[in-house]
Design an enzyme around this catalytic site. Structure first.
Site, short mmCIF file in Angstrom:
data_model
loop_
_atom_site.label_atom_id
_atom_site.label_comp_id
_atom_site.label_asym_id
_atom_site.label_seq_id
_atom_site.Cartn_x
_atom_site.Cartn_y
_atom_site.Cartn_z
CG HIS A 277 -2.94 -4.61 -3.87
ND1 HIS A 277 -3.58 -5.83 -3.98
CD2 HIS A 277 -1.94 -4.64 -4.75
CE1 HIS A 277 -2.96 -6.55 -4.89
NE2 HIS A 277 -1.96 -5.85 -5.37
CB CYS A 278 -3.41 -5.34 1.90
SG CYS A 278 -1.85 -4.97 1.09
CB ILE A 279 -7.59 -4.70 4.55
CG1 ILE A 279 -6.34 -3.96 5.04
CG2 ILE A 279 -8.42 -5.21 5.72
CD1 ILE A 279 -5.42 -4.77 5.90
CG ASP A 282 -3.78 -9.48 1.38
OD1 ASP A 282 -3.91 -9.47 0.14
OD2 ASP A 282 -3.01 -8.72 1.98
#
Ligand SMILES: NC(=O)c1ccc[n+]([C@@H]2O[C@H](COP(=O)([O-])OP(=O)(O)OC[C@H]3O[C@@H](n4cnc5c(N)ncnc54)[C@H](O)[C@@H]3O)[C@@H](O)[C@H]2O)c1
Length: 459
Positions: A277-279, A282
């Site tokens: 969900h992040c790298i 974001d």
């Protein structure tokens, strides 16, 4: 500062005495561990989620997040320190609320702030003096003061005086056995010094080390630096893997040897692309916001290109491997090993494994997968048109496919059985290491098998 403010004094003393009632909005991978940690610290915690299934699970004393033991949820629920609801009216009786809702990208790679806005609107409807709100969702610098502060102040209450508003980025690393919510330092930035003080006090109940910063913008940027750092370095090592492939050098050996340098180097490893969900997401929050300031974030865009091409590269590698046995991708059967986005977890969000499977299917391969952490793969999750179920990794199953492609190196796999039974293996994670056999093709490493010669046409 707080000595002058009765709202601040009252809230601080409720936090210190553990009488504060805490709320966590969004009970996912971030929110549930945080709620449990606050409850462990002695606060009475209510989780709020739109997903009635999650609320029902917590209310029944069960966990659905692998890093959170069900026994903890059950004990805290039984002790009256943890409950859950879908009803935001409970905010009226809460002292603090942490917002942990998703911050995805739109198809255009612009931030999708709809979950944050909708949660904030619901909270604003029940905002009352003396309350602390902390945003934890990863987002672009400026969100807290540009989006949330006006939304909450439209109630007539003022941040820093009547209520307190802060940003503190989440640093959860799913399945990390060493670092958890409690022992991972927490960066906190407030809209005003009083806001920072309130948020710091709340986290200090449950987290060992608080790292105060001067503003919410700094705290927001810290998280984006951390994740951009990973995205860019993974992009660099992925490019090195493509280079090594071309040059006949083993990138894994290179990274391992470089890691012996005791200073100034940190290993990153190649793979089928970015996941989670992040790298993958974001850094685009940052490049989007930078564009608004007339700045082009070139490292982020370049890393996005390199990392985004990796699933295609791994699919190409499967084609090259099949070619050595005079087979085409079209009509071949491929067993994908591991489809979660990283080792030993069950999360398939943005998993590059799904892209590899999708590309191979588009090229005519029939795809089967095995992943003990992901029993079922819905059709829409891999855009493959059909729902798939994980197959047991037996010797017969392994042997019946033209090629096995290792996409996520879960510890649970019996790799020696894979090496022994698979006719052909593409290893995108170096799960097998060097020397596993001529039928193994590793990403970023020289191939050992020569193609079978074409059958000469009879003269
Ligand atoms: N998962 C991680 O490892 C991780 C790590 C660091 C930061 N983050 C960030 O934390 C945030 C949350 O991520 P996550 O992985 O916990 O997401 P998640 O999807 O696991 O959980 C989010 C939860 O929010 C709920 N929700 C959505 N809209 C809501 C609303 N309006 N009101 C109440 N509940 C609502 C959803 O039902 C879901 O249960 C994101 O911004 C993410 O980037 C995640």
């Amino acid at each position: 500062m707080s000595a002058m403010n009765p709202n601040a004094n009252a809230l601080l003393s409720r936090i210190h005495s553990r009488d504060a009632r805490a709320g966590v909005v969004g009970l996912g991978y971030v929110g549930l561990p945080l709620a449990v940690e606050f409850a462990h610290a002695g606060l009475r915690v209510t989780g709020i989620d739109l997903d009635s299934r999650k609320v029902a699970e917590v209310s029944a004393g069960r966990s659905y997040i692998p890093d959170v033991p069900t026994a903890d949820v059950a004990a805290l629920r039984d002790a009256g320190r943890l409950d859950a609801t879908t009803d935001f009216s409970v905010v009226g009786s809460l002292d603090t609320v942490n917002i942990c809702v998703p911050t995805p990208l739109r198809k255009t790679k612009d931030p999708d702030m709809s979950f944050v806005v909708s949660a904030a609107e619901q909270i604003a409807a029940h905002l009352h003096p003396g309350m602390l709100i902390v945003l934890e969702s990863t987002t672009y610098p400026g969100t807290t003061v540009e989006l949330l502060q006006p939304l909450f102040e439209a109630t007539g209450l003022k941040a820093g005086q009547d209520f307190f508003l802060a940003f503190s980025p989440e640093r959860v690393d799913p399945s990390n056995a060493t670092f958890n919510t409690r022992n991972t330092p927490k960066v906190v930035g407030g809209v005003t010094p009083a806001c920072a003080e309130m948020a710091g006090a709340l986290y200090a109940t449950a987290i060992d080390t608080i790292v105060p910063v001067s503003s919410t913008q700094v705290a927001e940027m810290v998280k984006l630096l951390e994740n951009t750092f990973r995205a860019v370095n993974i992009g660099l090592v992925n490019e090195l893997a493509l280079m090594c492939d071309r040059m006949g050098i083993d990138v894994w050996e290179v990274v391992t040897a470089a890691s012996t340098k005791p200073f100034g180097f940190m290993p990153f490893y190649p793979g089928p692309g970015l996941g989670g969900h992040c790298i993958p997401i974001d850094p685009f929050y940052l490049s989007w916001k930078a564009k608004e300031a007339g700045f082009e974030a070139r490292f982020i865009e370049l890393a996005g290109h390199v990392n985004g091409a990796m699933p295609h590269y791994v699919a190409d590698k499967v084609g090259e491997a099949l070619n050595t046995q005079r087979k085409a991708v079209n009509g071949s059967s491929v067993l994908a090993l591991g489809i979660a986005y990283k080792k030993d977890i069950d999360d398939i969000r943005e998993s590059p494994a799904l892209d590899v499977m999708h590309v191979l299917r588009d090229r005519g391969a029939s795809i089967v997968y095995s992943d003990p952490h992901v029993p079922v793969l819905p059709a829409r999750a891999w855009a493959g048109g059909v729902e798939l179920s994980s197959v047991p990794l037996t010797a017969e199953e392994i042997a019946r496919h033209d090629c096995v492609v290792i996409l996520t190196n879960h510890s649970a796999f019996d790799y020696s059985a894979v090496v022994a039974s698979a006719p052909l293996i593409v290893d995108s994670r170096n799960a097998l290491g060097a020397g596993a056999g001529n039928h193994v093709f590793r990403l970023g490493a020289p191939a050992h098998a020569a193609p079978e010669p074409a059958v000469e046409a009879a003269a």
